[in-house]
Design a protein around this motif. Structure first.
Motif, PDB file in Angstrom:
ATOM      1  N   UNK A  14      28.564  -1.837  26.019  1.00 41.72           N
ATOM      2  CA  UNK A  14      28.900  -0.442  26.300  1.00 41.72           C
ATOM      3  C   UNK A  14      29.080  -0.218  27.801  1.00 41.72           C
ATOM      4  N   UNK A  15      28.211  -0.851  28.610  1.00 42.40           N
ATOM      5  CA  UNK A  15      28.345  -0.742  30.063  1.00 42.40           C
ATOM      6  C   UNK A  15      29.639  -1.401  30.538  1.00 42.40           C
ATOM      7  N   UNK A  16      29.969  -2.548  29.948  1.00 44.66           N
ATOM      8  CA  UNK A  16      31.201  -3.245  30.314  1.00 44.66           C
ATOM      9  C   UNK A  16      32.413  -2.379  29.985  1.00 44.66           C
ATOM     10  N   UNK A  17      32.389  -1.770  28.810  1.00 44.65           N
ATOM     11  CA  UNK A  17      33.501  -0.904  28.407  1.00 44.65           C
ATOM     12  C   UNK A  17      33.606   0.314  29.334  1.00 44.65           C
ATOM     13  N   UNK A  18      32.475   0.921  29.656  1.00 45.73           N
ATOM     14  CA  UNK A  18      32.486   2.078  30.559  1.00 45.73           C
ATOM     15  C   UNK A  18      32.981   1.681  31.952  1.00 45.73           C
ATOM     16  N   UNK A  19      32.600   0.494  32.393  1.00 47.37           N
ATOM     17  CA  UNK A  19      33.079  -0.030  33.681  1.00 47.37           C
ATOM     18  C   UNK A  19      34.601  -0.114  33.671  1.00 47.37           C
ATOM     19  N   UNK A  20      35.166  -0.618  32.590  1.00 48.01           N
ATOM     20  CA  UNK A  20      36.626  -0.749  32.506  1.00 48.01           C
ATOM     21  C   UNK A  20      37.311   0.614  32.577  1.00 48.01           C
ATOM     22  N   UNK A  21      36.698   1.622  31.981  1.00 46.44           N
ATOM     23  CA  UNK A  21      37.291   2.960  32.014  1.00 46.44           C
ATOM     24  C   UNK A  21      37.279   3.539  33.427  1.00 46.44           C
ATOM     25  N   UNK A  22      36.208   3.297  34.165  1.00 48.14           N
ATOM     26  CA  UNK A  22      36.165   3.758  35.552  1.00 48.14           C
ATOM     27  C   UNK A  22      37.229   3.035  36.373  1.00 48.14           C
ATOM     28  N   UNK A  23      37.372   1.733  36.159  1.00 45.46           N
ATOM     29  CA  UNK A  23      38.382   0.961  36.879  1.00 45.46           C
ATOM     30  C   UNK A  23      39.765   1.574  36.681  1.00 45.46           C
ATOM     31  N   UNK A  24      40.125   1.817  35.428  1.00 45.42           N
ATOM     32  CA  UNK A  24      41.493   2.254  35.136  1.00 45.42           C
ATOM     33  C   UNK A  24      41.680   3.746  35.399  1.00 45.42           C
ATOM     34  N   UNK A  25      40.814   4.575  34.836  1.00 44.64           N
ATOM     35  CA  UNK A  25      41.032   6.020  34.911  1.00 44.64           C
ATOM     36  C   UNK A  25      40.784   6.595  36.298  1.00 44.64           C
ATOM     37  N   UNK A  26      39.816   6.021  37.032  1.00 45.13           N
ATOM     38  CA  UNK A  26      39.505   6.552  38.364  1.00 45.13           C
ATOM     39  C   UNK A  26      40.059   5.678  39.472  1.00 45.13           C
ATOM     40  N   UNK A  27      39.666   4.426  39.504  1.00 46.67           N
ATOM     41  CA  UNK A  27      39.993   3.580  40.657  1.00 46.67           C
ATOM     42  C   UNK A  27      41.491   3.337  40.805  1.00 46.67           C
ATOM     43  N   UNK A  28      42.195   3.170  39.704  1.00 48.10           N
ATOM     44  CA  UNK A  28      43.622   2.860  39.780  1.00 48.10           C
ATOM     45  C   UNK A  28      44.508   4.099  39.741  1.00 48.10           C
ATOM     46  N   UNK A  29      43.933   5.267  39.531  1.00 52.97           N
ATOM     47  CA  UNK A  29      44.660   6.534  39.596  1.00 52.97           C
ATOM     48  C   UNK A  29      46.004   6.514  38.868  1.00 52.97           C
ATOM     49  N   UNK A  30      46.026   6.271  37.562  1.00 54.38           N
ATOM     50  CA  UNK A  30      47.298   6.093  36.855  1.00 54.38           C
ATOM     51  C   UNK A  30      48.212   7.314  36.889  1.00 54.38           C
ATOM     52  N   UNK A  31      47.647   8.510  36.853  1.00 51.45           N
ATOM     53  CA  UNK A  31      48.496   9.697  36.825  1.00 51.45           C
ATOM     54  C   UNK A  31      49.253   9.877  38.138  1.00 51.45           C
ATOM     55  N   UNK A  32      48.654   9.406  39.223  1.00 52.13           N
ATOM     56  CA  UNK A  32      49.278   9.568  40.536  1.00 52.13           C
ATOM     57  C   UNK A  32      50.187   8.401  40.888  1.00 52.13           C
ATOM     58  N   UNK A  33      49.724   7.188  40.643  1.00 53.35           N
ATOM     59  CA  UNK A  33      50.427   6.010  41.133  1.00 53.35           C
ATOM     60  C   UNK A  33      51.502   5.508  40.181  1.00 53.35           C
ATOM     61  N   UNK A  34      51.329   5.790  38.898  1.00 52.73           N
ATOM     62  CA  UNK A  34      52.346   5.460  37.885  1.00 52.73           C
ATOM     63  C   UNK A  34      52.769   3.986  37.936  1.00 52.73           C
ATOM     64  N   UNK A  35      51.801   3.087  37.993  1.00 53.74           N
ATOM     65  CA  UNK A  35      52.092   1.664  37.988  1.00 53.74           C
ATOM     66  C   UNK A  35      52.533   1.209  36.599  1.00 53.74           C
ATOM     67  N   UNK A  36      53.277   0.126  36.570  1.00 48.04           N
ATOM     68  CA  UNK A  36      53.754  -0.442  35.304  1.00 48.04           C
ATOM     69  C   UNK A  36      53.114  -1.783  34.991  1.00 48.04           C
ATOM     70  N   UNK A  37      52.701  -2.496  36.055  1.00 51.73           N
ATOM     71  CA  UNK A  37      52.054  -3.800  35.859  1.00 51.73           C
ATOM     72  C   UNK A  37      50.772  -3.856  36.673  1.00 51.73           C
ATOM     73  N   UNK A  38      49.675  -4.176  36.007  1.00 54.10           N
ATOM     74  CA  UNK A  38      48.378  -4.324  36.657  1.00 54.10           C
ATOM     75  C   UNK A  38      47.999  -5.799  36.638  1.00 54.10           C
ATOM     76  N   UNK A  39      47.822  -6.385  37.804  1.00 51.07           N
ATOM     77  CA  UNK A  39      47.369  -7.771  37.880  1.00 51.07           C
ATOM     78  C   UNK A  39      45.852  -7.834  37.840  1.00 51.07           C
ATOM     79  N   UNK A  40      45.317  -8.850  37.185  1.00 45.25           N
ATOM     80  CA  UNK A  40      43.869  -9.054  37.130  1.00 45.25           C
ATOM     81  C   UNK A  40      43.585 -10.492  37.550  1.00 45.25           C
ATOM     82  N   UNK A  41      42.868 -10.634  38.643  1.00 50.34           N
ATOM     83  CA  UNK A  41      42.458 -11.940  39.148  1.00 50.34           C
ATOM     84  C   UNK A  41      40.954 -12.057  38.959  1.00 50.34           C
ATOM     85  N   UNK A  42      40.502 -13.084  38.239  1.00 46.92           N
ATOM     86  CA  UNK A  42      39.082 -13.135  37.908  1.00 46.92           C
ATOM     87  C   UNK A  42      38.571 -14.564  37.823  1.00 46.92           C
ATOM     88  N   UNK A  43      37.270 -14.684  38.024  1.00 46.73           N
ATOM     89  CA  UNK A  43      36.556 -15.951  37.889  1.00 46.73           C
ATOM     90  C   UNK A  43      35.402 -15.731  36.927  1.00 46.73           C
TER      91      UNK A  43
END
Length: 371
Positions: free
Chosen positions: A5-34
């Motif tokens: 549940x924490x992981x899922x909530x973290x993902x929502x903060x990443x997308x809905x807040x940090x990436x600001x989709x309504x403002x930035x209107x990106x089409x491709x999101x890159x994810x770099x991870x280890x």
């Protein structure tokens, strides 16, 4: 392992807040991870992908296991150049990038040949400004910090799962009150230092842009307000009671400054590494940042996030961020290829500010703003 549940909530903060989709209107999101298999990082990546889909966008991913990344950077058959080409291709194929790094980025050390290669990628990220740095509180990262994973994850998520809109509003209110000051006087146990500053302040409230510009990689968790001291305007002594995490741990640091330069530097642990950091280039021993930590969810030093801790201040040694000085002040601020943050508690400290008329008032006392 972290709670799903924490992981899922973290993902929502990443997308809905940090990436600001309504403002930035990106089409491709890159994810770099280890990741380690089964450590929860892939769950976070999957949830981010699901959240991105809700906005009609795509994700492009590049993931390596910790052992694969270790072989790339430290193994006998180093594949640094090819990996850097992969990472740059990911950046160029993305409108915005989410980084969920492994040890090589968390404990960044550009002195090594491998990480000089990494700097090509990192410099691209910083210059584009289209990136978010976060992490997954894995067992490996907890172990590296000397903590139990459950305790590490609990602190990390308290730092992430906040009302960031309210926090950003709070930061903006404080910044309006700070803009009139032209110098700061910081005192506390082992600390008595003055800083002539630009008077321009910025904040990291956990998302990609801060108002009308960004020239830094946004952090999640966020939580700091910073300005730039002038390169010859720092004098006095500052003691740091939180460690710096690099290729080695440095703790118990005390720095004495004369006209902006650290002329004395001692550490209870990691002295030789501290000396190395301060002599990487001509600007590495001069502060480019002074900041207040603002995140009340982070209560202990976590590598990468210690500068966010509420009731702390920190000096960022090395380069100055252009968002915290005015263009006409460029010749007055520090230039360096380095930047590393040194935090200290202000639970028993005071910050006074002096305005252009020479009037001084207390602005911060015992870990709280009083203006």
């Amino acid at each position: 392992m972290a709670n799903l549940n924490d992981i899922r909530d973290h993902s929502k903060v990443i997308v809905d807040w940090s990436l600001e989709p309504q403002k930035l209107r990106w089409k491709k999101v890159g994810i770099l991870y280890t990741y380690d298999k089964g450590d929860g990082t892939e769950d976070l990546v999957g949830y981010v992908k699901d959240e991105v889909k809700k906005y009609g966008a795509q994700t492009v991913k590049l993931g390596k296991t910790w052992s694969e990344e270790a072989d790339i950077y430290h193994g006998p058959d180093k594949g640094v150049a090819s990996y850097e080409a992969e990472r740059l291709a990911l950046v160029k194929n993305s409108d915005i990038l989410v980084m969920i790094p492994g040890e090589n980025l968390v404990y960044h050390d550009p002195c090594s040949e491998a990480e000089k290669q990494q700097d090509v990628f990192w410099n691209w990220i910083v210059s584009s400004g289209h990136a978010l740095l976060t992490e997954h509180p894995s067992e490996r990262l907890a172990k590296n910090a000397g903590m139990d994973q459950n305790a590490y994850a609990d602190i990390f998520y308290k730092g992430v799962l906040q009302d960031w809109q309210a926090e950003e509003t709070r930061y903006e209110t404080i910044i309006k009150k700070l803009r009139g000051f032209r110098s700061l006087h910081v005192t506390g146990p082992g600390t008595d230092i003055t800083l002539d500053i630009s008077g321009r302040w910025s904040a990291d409230a956990g998302r990609f842009t801060y108002k009308d510009e960004t020239d830094y990689v946004a952090n999640l968790p966020g939580g700091e307000i910073w300005t730039t001291p002038f390169k010859t305007g720092v004098n006095g002594t500052m003691t740091f009671d939180f460690p710096y995490w690099g290729k080695e741990k440095i703790s118990g640091v005390k720095l004495r400054f004369v006209d902006g330069k650290a002329v004395e530097a001692t550490a209870q642990e990691g002295q030789s590494y501290l000396d190395e950091l301060l002599h990487r280039d001509v600007g590495a021993s001069t502060p480019g940042e002074f900041a207040f930590g603002m995140n009340s969810g982070i209560t202990v030093s976590l590598p990468t996030w210690e500068e966010k801790i509420a009731d702390t201040v920190h000096l960022g040694m090395g380069y100055a961020l252009p968002s915290s000085f005015y263009p006409q002040q460029k010749s007055k601020v520090n230039v360096s290829d380095e930047h590393f943050d040194m935090p200290t508690s202000m639970k028993n400290g005071t910050v006074e500010g002096t305005n252009k008329n020479g009037e001084t008032q207390t602005i911060y006392k015992n870990g709280e703003f009083v203006i």
